[in-house]
Every structure is written in structure tokens, then in C-alpha cells.
Design a protein around this motif. Structure first.
Motif, PDB file in Angstrom:
ATOM      1  N   PHE A 159     152.856  46.840 -73.551  1.00  0.00           N
ATOM      2  CA  PHE A 159     152.128  46.093 -74.570  1.00  0.00           C
ATOM      3  C   PHE A 159     150.635  46.375 -74.483  1.00  0.00           C
ATOM      4  CE2 PHE A 159     155.728  43.402 -73.143  1.00  0.00           C
ATOM      5  CZ  PHE A 159     156.474  43.435 -74.312  1.00  0.00           C
ATOM      6  N   THR A 160     149.994  46.203 -75.591  1.00  0.00           N
ATOM      7  CA  THR A 160     148.535  46.114 -75.636  1.00  0.00           C
ATOM      8  C   THR A 160     148.229  44.711 -76.147  1.00  0.00           C
ATOM      9  OG1 THR A 160     148.387  48.447 -76.191  1.00  0.00           O
ATOM     10  CG2 THR A 160     146.444  47.096 -76.643  1.00  0.00           C
ATOM     11  N   PRO A 161     147.431  43.938 -75.425  1.00  0.00           N
ATOM     12  CA  PRO A 161     146.580  44.257 -74.268  1.00  0.00           C
ATOM     13  C   PRO A 161     147.393  44.580 -73.014  1.00  0.00           C
ATOM     14  CG  PRO A 161     146.708  41.896 -74.542  1.00  0.00           C
ATOM     15  CD  PRO A 161     147.398  42.496 -75.747  1.00  0.00           C
ATOM     16  N   GLU A 162     146.648  45.105 -72.027  1.00  0.00           N
ATOM     17  CA  GLU A 162     147.268  45.531 -70.777  1.00  0.00           C
ATOM     18  C   GLU A 162     147.942  44.352 -70.061  1.00  0.00           C
ATOM     19  OE1 GLU A 162     145.336  48.062 -67.301  1.00  0.00           O
ATOM     20  OE2 GLU A 162     144.166  48.202 -69.149  1.00  0.00           O
ATOM     21  N   MET A 163     149.163  44.589 -69.599  1.00  0.00           N
ATOM     22  CA  MET A 163     149.905  43.557 -68.846  1.00  0.00           C
ATOM     23  C   MET A 163     150.718  44.240 -67.768  1.00  0.00           C
ATOM     24  SD  MET A 163     151.704  41.120 -71.646  1.00  0.00           S
ATOM     25  CE  MET A 163     150.949  41.084 -73.252  1.00  0.00           C
ATOM     26  N   TYR A 164     150.888  43.526 -66.652  1.00  0.00           N
ATOM     27  CA  TYR A 164     151.675  44.050 -65.537  1.00  0.00           C
ATOM     28  C   TYR A 164     152.582  42.976 -64.967  1.00  0.00           C
ATOM     29  CZ  TYR A 164     148.183  47.789 -65.478  1.00  0.00           C
ATOM     30  OH  TYR A 164     147.357  48.825 -65.820  1.00  0.00           O
ATOM     31  N   LEU A 165     153.780  43.394 -64.561  1.00  0.00           N
ATOM     32  CA  LEU A 165     154.586  42.586 -63.652  1.00  0.00           C
ATOM     33  C   LEU A 165     154.078  42.876 -62.241  1.00  0.00           C
ATOM     34  CD1 LEU A 165     158.385  42.999 -64.612  1.00  0.00           C
ATOM     35  CD2 LEU A 165     157.022  40.911 -64.797  1.00  0.00           C
ATOM     36  N   ILE A 166     153.858  41.817 -61.466  1.00  0.00           N
ATOM     37  CA  ILE A 166     153.384  41.972 -60.090  1.00  0.00           C
ATOM     38  C   ILE A 166     154.467  41.432 -59.157  1.00  0.00           C
ATOM     39  CG2 ILE A 166     151.547  41.429 -58.456  1.00  0.00           C
ATOM     40  CD1 ILE A 166     150.503  42.895 -60.925  1.00  0.00           C
ATOM     41  N   ARG A 173     164.863  36.523 -55.590  1.00  0.00           N
ATOM     42  CA  ARG A 173     164.912  37.911 -55.125  1.00  0.00           C
ATOM     43  C   ARG A 173     163.993  38.832 -55.916  1.00  0.00           C
ATOM     44  NH1 ARG A 173     170.778  40.242 -55.221  1.00  0.00           N
ATOM     45  NH2 ARG A 173     171.124  38.021 -54.886  1.00  0.00           N
ATOM     46  N   GLY A 174     163.859  38.577 -57.221  1.00  0.00           N
ATOM     47  CA  GLY A 174     163.042  39.465 -58.050  1.00  0.00           C
ATOM     48  C   GLY A 174     161.876  38.756 -58.708  1.00  0.00           C
ATOM     49  N   HIS A 175     161.414  37.669 -58.094  1.00  0.00           N
ATOM     50  CA  HIS A 175     160.312  36.884 -58.679  1.00  0.00           C
ATOM     51  C   HIS A 175     159.054  37.742 -58.802  1.00  0.00           C
ATOM     52  CE1 HIS A 175     156.791  34.266 -58.632  1.00  0.00           C
ATOM     53  NE2 HIS A 175     157.558  33.321 -59.156  1.00  0.00           N
ATOM     54  N   CYS A 176     158.389  37.671 -59.958  1.00  0.00           N
ATOM     55  CA  CYS A 176     157.162  38.435 -60.196  1.00  0.00           C
ATOM     56  C   CYS A 176     156.082  37.537 -60.788  1.00  0.00           C
ATOM     57  CB  CYS A 176     157.408  39.564 -61.206  1.00  0.00           C
ATOM     58  SG  CYS A 176     158.359  40.948 -60.547  1.00  0.00           S
ATOM     59  N   GLY A 177     154.832  37.875 -60.508  1.00  0.00           N
ATOM     60  CA  GLY A 177     153.718  37.326 -61.271  1.00  0.00           C
ATOM     61  C   GLY A 177     153.496  38.202 -62.497  1.00  0.00           C
ATOM     62  N   VAL A 178     152.641  37.720 -63.400  1.00  0.00           N
ATOM     63  CA  VAL A 178     152.309  38.496 -64.599  1.00  0.00           C
ATOM     64  C   VAL A 178     150.793  38.489 -64.760  1.00  0.00           C
ATOM     65  CG1 VAL A 178     152.674  38.786 -67.079  1.00  0.00           C
ATOM     66  CG2 VAL A 178     154.486  37.757 -65.672  1.00  0.00           C
ATOM     67  N   ALA A 179     150.184  39.692 -64.826  1.00  0.00           N
ATOM     68  CA  ALA A 179     148.740  39.815 -65.035  1.00  0.00           C
ATOM     69  C   ALA A 179     148.497  40.279 -66.468  1.00  0.00           C
ATOM     70  CB  ALA A 179     148.148  40.813 -64.047  1.00  0.00           C
ATOM     71  N   ILE A 180     147.577  39.600 -67.153  1.00  0.00           N
ATOM     72  CA  ILE A 180     147.322  39.877 -68.572  1.00  0.00           C
ATOM     73  C   ILE A 180     145.818  39.984 -68.797  1.00  0.00           C
ATOM     74  CG2 ILE A 180     147.645  39.001 -70.931  1.00  0.00           C
ATOM     75  CD1 ILE A 180     149.725  37.019 -69.256  1.00  0.00           C
ATOM     76  N   GLN A 181     145.432  40.994 -69.535  1.00  0.00           N
ATOM     77  CA  GLN A 181     144.013  41.149 -69.860  1.00  0.00           C
ATOM     78  C   GLN A 181     143.736  40.567 -71.242  1.00  0.00           C
ATOM     79  OE1 GLN A 181     142.420  45.191 -70.287  1.00  0.00           O
ATOM     80  NE2 GLN A 181     140.692  44.555 -69.040  1.00  0.00           N
TER      81      GLN A 181
END
Ligand code: ZN
Length: 256
Positions: A159-166, A173-181
């Protein structure tokens, strides 16, 4: 571009100080609206499964279907179909409960979380509710880190804006954070890897480790070193939502 912070599930235990909401993020992207976590869904209020009924009672979740993401979206002037994509930190009932309200959406999660749903192993992985997935979500799975984000391994989301699963594995077991610009910098939703009261948490480390995983000390140190990044946990004091509504343009800019 704006990020709207919605409280999509209130939990009101006996001590008023501990009343929390569940932030879900609504983001305008180049691929339509994206929702990060869903909170509880309509049927969690109208016809809850035994698991959800048990948790709603234990956590004293008020009977307020108006807090569901789908109802809040409609109040903001959107059609539910406008949400084309949903990113989930993990699949617990209080984060994935709204999935059936968006049956057309693609659901982005880490491969390990999908595996945990298929074959739960730990007691934390028993808090998945099968009714939330009975409609057959269109899963989009991510496995290997593609980037680094501010020192963390990161999986770029399309996606735009930039986003990451962290990846912040441990709570599940697969819990992630999410970083969004956004235009104000970065927002880091740490999900259930961070306690609500992270700054003043009196919970012993061993209990945090058991309930939300091993990342609390690292996230605390990281947050202190990155004061420019807005950080939130999967559950925030109710006052957080009021404060953000009053002071943060990225919240009140929702829908327009
Ligand atoms: Zn959880």
C-alpha cells in the motif's frame, strides 16, 4: 492521507481506572480504505458464540453494537464495501471479530498466525473464535521479512502510504505490529505485544512475558529512543480516544 483511530470494543472491568478501548485504524490508501484490526463484529453482540459470550462477560464488554467498525464506518459516510483490505495484528476474537462484517475484504496476516489458527498449540491460541472465519476470508499471507524498519525486521505491505508488518511473536504465534507512515511521521501499532499502561506498568516481567510475550522491555527502550514515533497498544485507556479526538488532526480528518 489521514489515519482515523476508532475504538471498536470497550472493556470495562470493575475498576473504572482500567476501562479500555480497542483502537482500530482506518487509513486511506492507493488501494481504497484499509482497516488495521476490526474489534468486535455485529454478530458478537447479536448472536455471540459461547467463547465470545464468556470473554464479553469476563471483561464486562458493554452491549454497544454502535462501536463495531462497520457501524462507525457508516456513520462516517462510507459503505462497508469501501474497505477492500484488512490488516490484523493477530486473530484473537477482540481483533478479528469484525471480519464477517467485511466478507469481501482481503485479510493480510503473517503466515505463522494463519498456521496457529489452523492448529492452535498454546493456551493463548485458544482465544480464536471459529465463527469469525466461517465466511472464508480471502487471506493474504506474509512470511519472510523484506526490509528493516527503524531497527525491526519488517514485511512491506502493498500500500501507499508506506506500511509494514513488524513481527512481534509471542502473544500468539504470528502476532505482528503494524507501522504506518502519514503526513505526521510514523505510527506504530504494537498490538498486544505492549501493555496498555506501558509507561507506568507495574506488571511483573514474568507475567507480561506469559500474557503478551517477550517484547515489552525492548519496546519500552525503543519508544524512549524514538519519541517522534506515535506508539499505541492493542488496548488503550478510554481517555486516549478523547484526547486524540481533541488534539490530533489525523484523527478528526477521518472521512474527508
Ligand atoms: Zn490478543
Amino acid at each position: 492521507m489521514s489515519i482515523c483511530v476508532l475504538n471498536c470494543a470497550t472493556m470495562a472491568p470493575w475498576f473504572p481506572r482500567w476501562h479500555v478501548g480497542t483502537p482500530c485504524l482506518l487509513i486511506e490508501t492507493n488501494r481504497g480504505l484499509v482497516l488495521v484490526d476490526t474489534g468486535l463484529g455485529l454478530h458478537d453482540y447479536t448472536s455471540p458464540s459461547p467463547v465470545v459470550r464468556l470473554f464479553r462477560s469476563a471483561l464486562r464488554v458493554p452491549n454497544d453494537p454502535g462501536l463495531t467498525a462497520v457501524r462507525q464506518l457508516i456513520r462516517l459516510g462510507y459503505q462497508p464495501e469501501a474497505v477492500q483490505h484488512i490488516i490484523l495484528t493477530h486473530l484473537h476474537f477482540d481483533h478479528a471479530g469484525g471480519l464477517p462484517d467485511f466478507p469481501h475484504a482481503q485479510v493480510h496476516i503473517h503466515q505463522r498466525e494463519y498456521d496457529a489458527l489452523r492448529q492452535p498449540r498454546s493456551w493463548m491460541e485458544m482465544a480464536y473464535d471459529r465463527s469469525h472465519f466461517a465466511h472464508g476470508p480471502h487471506w493474504v499471507l506474509y512470511e519472510r521479512p523484506t526490509d528493516k524498519w527503524q531497527g525491526f525486521d519488517a514485511l512491506r505491505l502493498p500500500f501507499t502510504p508506506e506500511m509494514y508488518l513488524i513481527p512481534l511473536f509471542g502473544h500468539t504465534r504470528g502476532h505482528c505490529g503494524v507501522a504506518i507512515q502519514d503526513e505526521n511521521g510514523w505510527l506504530f501499532q504494537c498490538g498486544d505485544a505492549l501493555p496498555t499502561n506501558a509507561q507506568f506498568d507495574l506488571t511483573p516481567d514474568w507475567l507480561n512475558q506469559l500474557a503478551i510475550g517477550p517484547h515489552v522491555p525492548r519496546l519500552r527502550a525503543w519508544a524512549a529512543a524514538h519519541p517522534d514515533v506515535r506508539i499505541m497498544a492493542a488496548h488503550m485507556w478510554l481517555s486516549f480516544f478523547e484526547t486524540y479526538r481533541a488534539t490530533q488532526p489525523f484523527v478528526s480528518a477521518a472521512g474527508g
